[in-house]
Design an enzyme around this catalytic site. Structure first.
Site, short mmCIF file in Angstrom:
data_model
loop_
_atom_site.label_atom_id
_atom_site.label_comp_id
_atom_site.label_asym_id
_atom_site.label_seq_id
_atom_site.Cartn_x
_atom_site.Cartn_y
_atom_site.Cartn_z
N GLU A 13 0.92 3.00 -3.38
CA GLU A 13 -0.21 3.90 -3.62
C GLU A 13 -0.07 5.18 -2.80
O GLU A 13 -0.32 6.28 -3.29
CB GLU A 13 -1.52 3.19 -3.29
N GLU A 14 0.34 5.04 -1.54
CA GLU A 14 0.47 6.21 -0.68
C GLU A 14 1.49 7.19 -1.24
O GLU A 14 1.28 8.42 -1.22
CB GLU A 14 0.88 5.78 0.73
N ARG A 15 2.59 6.67 -1.75
CA ARG A 15 3.65 7.55 -2.24
C ARG A 15 3.27 8.20 -3.56
O ARG A 15 3.63 9.36 -3.82
CB ARG A 15 4.96 6.77 -2.32
N GLN B 264 0.82 -1.21 0.00
CA GLN B 264 0.00 0.00 0.00
C GLN B 264 0.85 1.25 0.00
O GLN B 264 0.39 2.33 -0.41
CB GLN B 264 -1.00 -0.02 1.17
N CYS C 126 0.99 10.97 -2.55
CA CYS C 126 1.76 12.10 -2.04
C CYS C 126 2.28 12.97 -3.18
O CYS C 126 2.17 14.20 -3.15
CB CYS C 126 2.91 11.60 -1.18
#
Length: 391
Positions: A248-250, A245, A253
């Site tokens: 996706e988070e990066r 995950q 961002c």
């Protein structure tokens, strides 16, 4: 990656919502150092904005990740960093593993209410002694009958002062640090906005130099009992799920910084064209022109990198390298762009209420949260074959 008519319509809906329901209140929420997450999320849930990529049977739209990226980009229209970060935690940080690996029971009890905006979620990974080093977490969940009993603490947790549940990474066994962790859904309260669960204590509201409107907490867990069926997926796979995950988070961002950086540049252009000095305007100075042109070029280079990574990700490819590059570049630009622009504002840039100075404070987190710059560089060095991989 090309945005379709459907992408653009979602962006238009979100931008209208931001202009009407968020930006008019940002200054108030920044001063209060918190925003009404339940109220804002419920309105977003009613518009279908909290589950674009989540399964339709739980209230989501069932779209691919490019729609999440389009939403993240549009969140850059918010005139602070704290509120979009809180929204991103709800949509792209605490729910991906739940949606991908959670049981039907977990999805109905936690994911569906989060998509509807009825519950606020948070992601519990970082601890006082384990930030970017996820493998170093110390929180423990021991088995007792059909339950886990959780003891430990989580720090720097966005949304945690208002959260109804936490997707918590916790040690559930012995053995190698990358294979002894699980993700467990932990109810934080006895109902939406209710009393804290027995054994959970909000030990401290963490005050920060930026992201003021985002509530951040230090949370203690003392013998908190949770059913083992609240574990997401297989036991011992939590570290792997979390690393998945993070891609996706990066990307989120990186995408979420694009429009905010462009705003920062445009605000500075507008100011420079009005600011008089030495018989002309600040905008007439060639150094100012060239530097702002350079910054705009850097932002567009980040956009191209982010879009390429998203395109490959949607087509099923591993984008660890590109996502790490995008996250690294976003962090660097979130420092360089506001810093340069603030200098051009002079004394006005040093005032607390200035939008550029707010970006200067808020943007500093991008090189720390979600994996520090040095972690991104370490990942890239390993993928390039110039650093040894850990055994």
């Amino acid at each position: 990656m090309q945005f379709t008519h459907e992408h653009r319509e979602i962006q238009k809906t979100l931008k209208r919502f931001i202009d009407e329901e968020i930006n008019p209140h940002v200054d108030e929420w920044e001063a209060a150092e918190i925003f009404p997450a339940h109220e804002v999320f419920k309105k977003m849930g009613n518009l279908g904005l909290l589950g674009l990529c989540k399964p339709e049977e739980y209230g989501g739209q069932g779209l691919d990740y490019s729609y999440s990226l389009a939403m993240a980009e549009t969140l850059g229209h918010i005139h602070c960093g704290g509120v979009p970060m809180a929204i991103g935690v709800q949509t792209d940080m605490c729910t991906p593993a739940l949606a991908r690996y959670g049981s039907d029971e977990l999805k109905r009890n936690f994911l569906a209410p989060a998509i509807a905006g009825d519950m606020v979620g948070c992601i519990g990974v970082s601890e006082p002694a384990a930030g970017s080093d996820v493998s170093g977490i110390k929180s423990v969940a021991r088995k007792d009958g059909d339950d886990y009993v959780i003891t430990g603490q989580k720090m720097w947790i966005t949304n945690s002062l208002q959260a109804d549940w936490m997707c918590m990474l916790v040690n559930t066994g012995d053995g190698p640090v990358h294979k002894n962790k699980s993700l467990v859904m932990v109810p934080m309260r006895d109902g939406p906005g209710g009393k804290l669960t027995k054994g959970i204590e909000v030990a401290q509201k963490i005050r920060k130099i930026g992201m003021h409107s985002s509530d951040t907490g230090l949370i203690y867990f003392d013998e908190v009992r949770v059913p083992q069926r609240y574990r997401i997926g297989a036991e011992g796979q939590g570290f792997i799920y979390q690393m998945q995950q993070f891609q996706e988070e990066r990307l989120w961002c990186a995408a979420s910084t694009l429009e905010s950086l462009n705003h920062c540049i445009q605000w500075t252009i507008d100011y420079a064209q009005e600011r008089k000095l030495f018989g002309s305007t600040l905008a007439d100075q060639q150094w100012v022109q060239f530097k702002l042109a350079e910054l705009k070029t850097e932002v567009e280079a980040l956009r191209a990198l982010t879009y390429r990574a998203c395109d490959l990700y949607v087509n099923g490819q591993d984008v660890l390298e590109l996502a790490s590059m995008a996250k690294l570049k976003a962090g660097r630009l979130n420092r360089e762009v506001p810093d340069t622009c603030l200098q051009f504002w002079g004394g006005m840039g040093f005032t607390l209420e200035n939008k550029v100075s707010r970006m200067y404070r808020d943007g500093r987190l991008a090189s720390i949260g979600g994996g520090a710059d040095e972690v991104m560089l370490g990942i890239l060095a390993k993928l390039m074959g110039i650093a040894k991989r850990p055994v």
